[in-house]
Write a protein that holds these residues in place. Structure first.
Motif, short mmCIF file in Angstrom:
data_model
loop_
_atom_site.label_atom_id
_atom_site.label_comp_id
_atom_site.label_asym_id
_atom_site.label_seq_id
_atom_site.Cartn_x
_atom_site.Cartn_y
_atom_site.Cartn_z
N GLN A 233 8.72 31.94 81.01
CA GLN A 233 9.21 31.15 81.53
C GLN A 233 9.07 29.99 80.53
O GLN A 233 7.93 29.90 79.93
CB GLN A 233 8.38 30.73 82.93
N LEU A 234 10.43 29.41 80.05
CA LEU A 234 10.39 28.90 78.65
C LEU A 234 11.08 26.89 80.20
O LEU A 234 11.80 27.37 80.69
CB LEU A 234 11.25 29.14 78.26
N LYS A 235 10.51 26.19 79.65
CA LYS A 235 10.56 24.94 80.50
C LYS A 235 11.27 24.08 79.41
O LYS A 235 9.97 23.50 78.36
CB LYS A 235 9.63 24.74 81.44
N VAL A 236 12.43 23.38 78.90
CA VAL A 236 12.66 22.59 78.26
C VAL A 236 12.58 21.19 78.30
O VAL A 236 13.52 20.85 79.76
CB VAL A 236 14.00 23.01 77.66
N SER B 144 6.30 25.21 77.76
CA SER B 144 6.86 24.38 77.43
C SER B 144 7.33 23.62 75.95
O SER B 144 6.50 23.82 75.63
CB SER B 144 5.79 23.32 78.88
N VAL B 145 8.31 23.13 76.20
CA VAL B 145 8.99 22.25 74.80
C VAL B 145 9.83 20.94 75.27
O VAL B 145 10.85 21.32 76.02
CB VAL B 145 9.80 23.59 73.77
N GLN B 146 9.57 20.21 74.01
CA GLN B 146 11.02 19.36 74.63
C GLN B 146 11.81 19.36 73.70
O GLN B 146 12.45 19.83 72.74
CB GLN B 146 10.06 17.64 73.60
N GLU B 147 13.08 18.84 74.29
CA GLU B 147 14.07 18.92 74.38
C GLU B 147 14.90 18.36 72.57
O GLU B 147 13.50 17.58 72.63
CB GLU B 147 15.43 17.98 74.93
N ARG C 180 13.78 20.50 69.89
CA ARG C 180 12.75 21.07 69.34
C ARG C 180 12.88 22.00 69.31
O ARG C 180 13.39 23.24 69.84
CB ARG C 180 11.19 19.97 69.77
N ILE C 181 12.30 22.66 68.41
CA ILE C 181 11.89 24.31 68.26
C ILE C 181 11.32 25.37 69.54
O ILE C 181 10.25 25.13 69.52
CB ILE C 181 11.79 24.77 67.07
N SER C 182 11.84 25.91 70.17
CA SER C 182 11.52 27.51 71.07
C SER C 182 11.14 28.48 70.42
O SER C 182 11.82 29.14 69.78
CB SER C 182 12.24 26.99 72.71
N ILE C 183 9.68 29.18 70.50
CA ILE C 183 9.90 30.07 69.55
C ILE C 183 8.86 31.35 70.44
O ILE C 183 7.70 30.90 71.71
CB ILE C 183 8.54 29.95 68.25
N LEU C 184 9.26 32.08 71.34
CA LEU C 184 9.08 33.22 72.58
C LEU C 184 9.02 34.34 71.73
O LEU C 184 9.42 35.07 70.65
CB LEU C 184 9.93 33.47 73.01
N ASN C 185 7.53 34.81 71.71
CA ASN C 185 7.19 35.99 71.05
C ASN C 185 6.81 36.90 71.12
O ASN C 185 6.54 37.61 72.91
CB ASN C 185 5.27 35.41 70.67
N CYS C 186 7.48 38.63 71.75
CA CYS C 186 7.79 39.51 72.14
C CYS C 186 6.19 40.89 71.16
O CYS C 186 7.11 41.01 69.57
CB CYS C 186 8.34 39.96 72.24
N ASP C 187 5.23 41.04 71.86
CA ASP C 187 4.66 41.78 70.51
C ASP C 187 5.12 44.21 71.53
O ASP C 187 5.08 43.71 72.51
CB ASP C 187 3.11 42.15 70.30
N TYR C 188 5.58 45.04 70.11
CA TYR C 188 5.66 46.43 71.19
C TYR C 188 4.71 47.23 70.50
O TYR C 188 4.35 47.44 69.25
CB TYR C 188 7.06 46.58 70.62
N GLY D 155 18.91 23.08 79.25
CA GLY D 155 19.62 24.26 79.73
C GLY D 155 19.41 25.75 79.74
O GLY D 155 19.36 26.55 80.92
N ASP D 156 18.00 25.34 78.31
CA ASP D 156 17.86 26.51 77.69
C ASP D 156 16.67 26.99 78.86
O ASP D 156 16.26 28.44 78.85
CB ASP D 156 17.38 26.04 77.02
#
Lengths: 114, 117
Positions: free
Chosen positions: A109-112, A12-15, A17-25, A83-84
């Motif tokens: 799930q990103l919520k802005v 959850s992020v405020q409008e 601001r920066i959203s950072i989504l992480n992924c590992d493989y 909208g993101d």
């Protein structure tokens, strides 16, 4: 055996601001990575990709960073907009001998929020 | 350019019945893929067609699943007989070209939600 992992099921992020989504493989043969965005009742939509020969790719508000030694990538969205809000999937493939199949993570799930 | 379309959008069947899902890829896309997402988990690859030929079917769960791509255009995925664990959302995707980045970036349809009761 999950080869692509998205350990944060939600963010959850405020409008603005920066959203950072992480992924590992885990599969070191992966050499091409993609991010998809998915709204409810729709199919995933391609967002941005990066080849393993690069460590950064930028497209407007979206930037993907790749750290091959750590087998980690991240998607930065700045500034975040309402909208993101969607589910973001990280996907990977290997170009040589891997065909075109994509291996996906479980999504974040990103919520802005306003 | 029309996107990938799938039919039906939702199907509810009883265990043991047969269901056929249809996918129409983007016109001119040689590559067609089927994926499945079960219970909010990851989206899993099922198979890949190049034109009318099966290029990779390593993700097909068992022989109750049969995929075809007539004349290299639309594709069908038949499940016969359906089991409870087949429930999920089945996505179809397509991509242009046979090699290079244009073939990597796959365009997805809205999916068919299959519920087996």
């Amino acid at each position: 055996d999950q080869q692509v992992k998205q350990n944060s099921p939600s963010l959850s992020v405020q409008e603005g601001r920066i959203s950072i989504l992480n992924c590992d493989y885990t599969n070191s043969m992966f050499d091409y990575f993609l991010w998809y965005k998915k709204y409810p009742a729709e199919g995933p939509t391609f967002l941005i990709s990066i080849s393993s020969i690069k460590d950064k790719n930028e497209d407007g508000r979206f930037t993907v960073f790749l750290n091959k030694s750590a087998k980690h990538l991240s998607l930065h969205i700045v500034p975040s907009q309402p909208g993101d809000s969607a589910v973001y999937f990280c996907a990977a493939k290997y170009i040589t001998g891997g065909g075109n199949k994509l291996t996906f993570g479980t999504g974040t799930q990103l919520k802005v929020e306003l | 350019e029309a996107g990938v379309t799938q039919f039906p959008s939702h199907s509810v069947i009883e265990k043991g019945q047969t269901v056929t899902l249809r996918c129409d890829p983007i016109s001119g896309h040689d590559n067609l893929y089927w994926y499945r997402r079960v219970m909010g988990k990851e989206i899993k690859f099922l198979l890949h067609f190049v034109k009318e030929s099966k290029q990779d079917e390593s993700g097909m769960p068992n022989n109750r699943f049969l995929a075809e791509r007539t004349g290299g255009t639309y594709s069908t995925l038949k499940v016969q007989p359906a089991e409870l664990e087949d429930s999920g959302v089945y996505f179809c995707a397509s991509s242009r070209g046979l090699a290079g980045p244009s073939s990597y970036e796959q365009y997805f349809g809205p999916g068919t939600r299959l519920t087996v009761t």
